[in-house]
Motif scaffolding. Structure first.
Motif, PDB file in Angstrom:
ATOM      1  N   ARG A   1       0.688  -1.099   0.103  1.00 39.27           N
ATOM      2  CA  ARG A   1      -0.142  -0.069   0.184  1.00 39.27           C
ATOM      3  C   ARG A   1       1.001   1.209  -0.003  1.00 39.27           C
ATOM      4  O   ARG A   1       0.478   2.163  -0.825  1.00 39.27           O
ATOM      5  CB  ARG A   1      -0.788   0.101   1.316  1.00 39.27           C
ATOM      6  N   SER A   2       2.015   1.093   0.586  1.00 36.94           N
ATOM      7  CA  SER A   2       2.768   2.497   0.776  1.00 36.94           C
ATOM      8  C   SER A   2       3.430   2.802  -0.419  1.00 36.94           C
ATOM      9  O   SER A   2       3.600   3.753  -1.132  1.00 36.94           O
ATOM     10  CB  SER A   2       3.718   2.160   1.914  1.00 36.94           C
TER      11      SER A   2
ATOM     12  N   SER B   1       1.320   5.548   7.102  1.00 36.08           N
ATOM     13  CA  SER B   1       0.005   4.928   7.131  1.00 36.08           C
ATOM     14  C   SER B   1      -0.554   5.064   8.483  1.00 36.08           C
ATOM     15  O   SER B   1       0.133   5.411   9.434  1.00 36.08           O
ATOM     16  CB  SER B   1      -0.321   3.595   6.473  1.00 36.08           C
ATOM     17  N   SER B   2      -1.798   4.598   8.926  1.00 30.41           N
ATOM     18  CA  SER B   2      -2.367   4.553  10.203  1.00 30.41           C
ATOM     19  C   SER B   2      -1.727   3.394  11.255  1.00 30.41           C
ATOM     20  O   SER B   2      -1.500   2.473  10.807  1.00 30.41           O
ATOM     21  CB  SER B   2      -3.905   4.522  10.169  1.00 30.41           C
TER      22      SER B   2
ATOM     23  N   VAL C   1       1.011   3.955  -3.094  1.00 27.58           N
ATOM     24  CA  VAL C   1       0.629   5.340  -2.624  1.00 27.58           C
ATOM     25  C   VAL C   1       1.910   6.397  -3.265  1.00 27.58           C
ATOM     26  O   VAL C   1       2.002   7.307  -3.814  1.00 27.58           O
ATOM     27  CB  VAL C   1       0.467   5.942  -1.171  1.00 27.58           C
TER      28      VAL C   1
ATOM     29  N   VAL D   1       6.240   7.617   2.888  1.00 27.38           N
ATOM     30  CA  VAL D   1       4.468   7.476   3.007  1.00 27.38           C
ATOM     31  C   VAL D   1       4.562   7.012   4.544  1.00 27.38           C
ATOM     32  O   VAL D   1       5.306   5.991   5.027  1.00 27.38           O
ATOM     33  CB  VAL D   1       4.083   6.193   1.778  1.00 27.38           C
TER      34      VAL D   1
ATOM     35  N   THR E   1      -4.289   8.312  12.651  1.00 24.23           N
ATOM     36  CA  THR E   1      -4.127   8.464  11.111  1.00 24.23           C
ATOM     37  C   THR E   1      -3.288   9.700  10.969  1.00 24.23           C
ATOM     38  O   THR E   1      -3.529  10.739  11.331  1.00 24.23           O
ATOM     39  CB  THR E   1      -5.556   8.815  10.795  1.00 24.23           C
TER      40      THR E   1
ATOM     41  N   ARG F   1      -2.437  14.095   5.690  1.00 26.93           N
ATOM     42  CA  ARG F   1      -2.742  13.749   4.281  1.00 26.93           C
ATOM     43  C   ARG F   1      -1.430  14.160   3.650  1.00 26.93           C
ATOM     44  O   ARG F   1      -1.039  13.343   2.836  1.00 26.93           O
ATOM     45  CB  ARG F   1      -3.882  14.489   3.746  1.00 26.93           C
TER      46      ARG F   1
ATOM     47  N   THR G   1       1.359   9.361  -6.135  1.00 26.73           N
ATOM     48  CA  THR G   1       1.124  10.714  -5.506  1.00 26.73           C
ATOM     49  C   THR G   1       1.883  11.904  -6.591  1.00 26.73           C
ATOM     50  O   THR G   1       2.967  11.407  -7.279  1.00 26.73           O
ATOM     51  CB  THR G   1       1.657  10.931  -4.232  1.00 26.73           C
TER      52      THR G   1
ATOM     53  N   VAL H   1      -1.786   7.954   4.453  1.00 27.60           N
ATOM     54  CA  VAL H   1      -3.023   7.475   4.118  1.00 27.60           C
ATOM     55  C   VAL H   1      -3.865   6.808   5.222  1.00 27.60           C
ATOM     56  O   VAL H   1      -3.108   6.539   6.298  1.00 27.60           O
ATOM     57  CB  VAL H   1      -2.995   6.411   3.043  1.00 27.60           C
ATOM     58  N   GLU H   2      -5.102   6.535   5.132  1.00 22.80           N
ATOM     59  CA  GLU H   2      -5.775   6.130   6.216  1.00 22.80           C
ATOM     60  C   GLU H   2      -5.788   4.831   6.563  1.00 22.80           C
ATOM     61  O   GLU H   2      -6.079   4.299   7.693  1.00 22.80           O
ATOM     62  CB  GLU H   2      -7.366   6.463   6.059  1.00 22.80           C
ATOM     63  N   ASP H   3      -5.287   4.005   5.576  1.00 20.81           N
ATOM     64  CA  ASP H   3      -5.272   2.320   5.848  1.00 20.81           C
ATOM     65  C   ASP H   3      -4.544   2.077   7.218  1.00 20.81           C
ATOM     66  O   ASP H   3      -3.304   2.569   7.316  1.00 20.81           O
ATOM     67  CB  ASP H   3      -4.457   1.787   4.733  1.00 20.81           C
TER      68      ASP H   3
END
Length: 287
Positions: free
Chosen positions: A97-98, A115-116, A101, A113, A131, A134, A105, A197-199
């Motif tokens: 996921r990182s 994440s949460s 992103v 990056v 979180t 942004r 971006t 990111v919120e994940d």
């Protein structure tokens, strides 16, 4: 081909925890991963099953977590780096996921990056989720900038970043024994954009075991060192500086360091007279 990532895991005398952390790092999906375990002078050396993705290096005597992380940075063979504390664990999509992103971006390069983070108790139940912001473009200063509602600066553990960005700021400052990651992020964000990111990808374990940040004397010394080294920077962020002082006052009072607490509180109120300590308590829960 997907970029590979080196996950640096510093550890010392926590063999019962580090294995689970390593297993979670090796379980990453869709990303070639190297896990580099830095044994910072454990009484008994860390011994792990053979795995071509796993390396263990060792300090013969403890040099501290910053030196352990810096050794990992110097030995990593991949474009990207990440760090995992030996008492935490990560979800299988943390790195994929990182990198997704990072590739999508349009923030100014280089780009890290975040994440949460889920803070979990001894039963694995989630106490809170943190979180990250942004976007903090290159040239900002992480944790000193105004923070959006519902976002948290206490998500630094999740960083996935190009190795060159860490080398550009000379990695972690080994002279600090507390406030280590905060100090790094101030320097890193100056030359590297940070995208959040919120994940939820990272589980931080809340436990009663020993933590370096729990030593009151180290906290006092490192806080003063932070002011000595970064005083000019902090002066350009008076509201954030006042909040930092208020948080230190609260922590000092909890530790029974009442003179230090009074001094920090008075300085905080001079910078931001309308921001009493009760606001610092609120910020600590939400950021």
């Amino acid at each position: 081909m997907t970029d590979a990532v080196t996950v640096v895991v510093p550890t010392r005398d926590r063999h019962h925890l580090v294995t689970e952390a390593i297993d979670s790092a090796l379980a990453q999906r869709d990303v070639p991963v190297e896990v580099l375990v830095v044994d910072d002078g454990s009484r008994d050396p860390v011994l792990l099953p053979a795995d071509p993705r796993l390396r263990v290096v060792r300090h013969l005597r403890s040099r501290g977590v910053s030196a352990a992380r810096n050794l990992g940075i110097s030995l990593a063979s991949t474009r990207f780096l990440a760090f995992l504390d030996d008492d935490d664990r990560v979800h299988p999509d943390w790195l994929s996921r990182s990198l997704e992103v990072h590739a999508s971006t349009d923030a100014p390069e280089p780009i890290g990056v975040l994440s949460s983070v889920a803070v979990v108790d001894e039963h694995g139940d989630t106490r809170e989720v943190r979180t990250p912001p942004r976007l903090l473009p290159r040239g900002c200063r992480f944790s000193l900038e105004p923070l959006e509602p519902g976002r948290s600066y206490f998500s630094k553990q999740t960083l996935v970043v190009p190795r060159e960005a860490l080398l550009a700021v000379d990695g972690f400052d080994e002279s600090f024994r507390s406030r280590v990651v905060t100090e790094l992020f101030w320097r890193l964000n100056a030359v590297c954009s940070l995208v959040g990111v919120e994940d939820v990808t990272y589980e931080l374990r809340a436990h009663d075991g020993p933590r370096l940040s729990g030593d009151p004397q180290l906290r006092q010394a490192s806080f003063q060192q932070l002011l000595d080294v970064h005083g000019e920077l902090l002066a350009t962020y008076p509201t954030a500086f006042a909040r930092l002082l208020a948080e230190h006052a609260r922590t000092s009072a909890r530790d029974g360091r009442y003179l230090a607490a009074a001094s920090a509180a008075a300085r905080s109120l001079r910078l931001a007279p309308l921001r009493p300590l009760r606001h610092a308590r609120r910020d600590r829960r939400t950021s």
